[in-house]
Design a protein around this motif. Structure first.
Motif, PDB file in Angstrom:
ATOM      1  N   GLY A  58      14.157  24.600  27.956  1.00 29.77           N
ATOM      2  CA  GLY A  58      14.687  23.853  29.302  1.00 29.77           C
ATOM      3  C   GLY A  58      16.032  23.007  29.079  1.00 29.77           C
ATOM      4  N   LYS A  59      15.883  21.530  29.024  1.00 33.14           N
ATOM      5  CA  LYS A  59      16.905  20.860  29.084  1.00 33.14           C
ATOM      6  C   LYS A  59      16.993  20.347  27.480  1.00 33.14           C
ATOM      7  N   TYR A  60      18.242  20.272  27.297  1.00 32.75           N
ATOM      8  CA  TYR A  60      18.407  19.695  25.855  1.00 32.75           C
ATOM      9  C   TYR A  60      19.724  18.935  25.586  1.00 32.75           C
ATOM     10  N   PHE A  69      14.904  18.716  22.796  1.00 35.87           N
ATOM     11  CA  PHE A  69      14.856  19.714  23.817  1.00 35.87           C
ATOM     12  C   PHE A  69      13.511  19.735  24.253  1.00 35.87           C
ATOM     13  N   TRP A 124      13.503  12.950  30.029  1.00 36.91           N
ATOM     14  CA  TRP A 124      14.867  13.458  29.953  1.00 36.91           C
ATOM     15  C   TRP A 124      15.903  12.314  30.357  1.00 36.91           C
ATOM     16  N   GLU A 128      18.847  12.098  27.876  1.00 38.24           N
ATOM     17  CA  GLU A 128      20.243  12.424  28.436  1.00 38.24           C
ATOM     18  C   GLU A 128      21.290  11.381  27.980  1.00 38.24           C
ATOM     19  N   LYS A 146      25.159  19.528  25.857  1.00 39.28           N
ATOM     20  CA  LYS A 146      23.829  19.198  26.609  1.00 39.28           C
ATOM     21  C   LYS A 146      23.808  20.348  27.708  1.00 39.28           C
ATOM     22  N   GLY A 147      22.551  20.615  28.086  1.00 34.57           N
ATOM     23  CA  GLY A 147      22.599  21.700  29.089  1.00 34.57           C
ATOM     24  C   GLY A 147      21.094  21.864  29.254  1.00 34.57           C
ATOM     25  N   GLU A 148      20.895  23.109  30.227  1.00 39.12           N
ATOM     26  CA  GLU A 148      19.642  23.630  30.385  1.00 39.12           C
ATOM     27  C   GLU A 148      19.672  25.143  30.535  1.00 39.12           C
TER      28      GLU A 148
END
Length: 154
Positions: A58-60, A69, A124, A128, A146-148
């Motif tokens: 998922g998000k990282y 992550f 998150w 973040e 960063k991203g998803e």
């Protein structure tokens, strides 16, 4: 008085029993060397994580010396989190070969199972903001590592 286990090494769970179980994971570079904040390394990890059939990432957030992550089993195939992380670490090192220091990754990692969607959201928000807390950027919008990859839900 109950015994409290203050672990110095992580306890890794076996293959997750539920495809709805989200794990929060931290992986560090060897000796916390500041090596990860490079575009081509970021792109390699995105490719490895996107191509995975075992776990969905998922998000990282990638920091210079570690990454955080969220991941969950794909539900189609079974592989322990430990084996999956070992797999993409080896693939990463094989791809970058002589251009990176060896060993590149710390041997182990840390993982925590999240219990509710609000845990995911609060973790998150904390993760973040790591680049801001570490003085790397003033706004999270300026941190490009960063991203998803996949949208994860419980």
């Amino acid at each position: 008085m109950p015994h409290i286990d203050f672990r110095k090494t992580p306890h890794h769970f076996e293959i997750a029993t539920s495809p709805h179980q989200i794990h929060f994971v931290t992986v560090c570079t060897h000796q916390r060397k500041r090596l990860l904040d490079q575009d081509h390394l970021h792109q390699t990890l995105i490719r490895l994580w996107s191509d995975s059939k075992y776990w969905r990432l998922g998000k990282y957030v990638m920091m210079p010396d570690h990454l955080h992550f969220f991941a969950k089993p794909s539900g189609q195939y079974s592989m322990s989190l430990k084996n999956w992380i070992s797999y993409w670490k080896r693939a990463f090192v094989r791809i970058h070969g002589k251009e990176i220091s060896h060993p590149f990754w710390q041997k182990d990692f840390w993982d925590t199972r999240l219990r509710r969607s609000d845990s995911y959201t609060s973790k998150w928000l904390y993760v973040e903001n790591n680049p801001i807390r570490h003085g790397l950027v003033r706004s999270i919008d300026h941190w490009k590592f960063k991203g998803e990859i996949h949208l994860l839900s419980f």
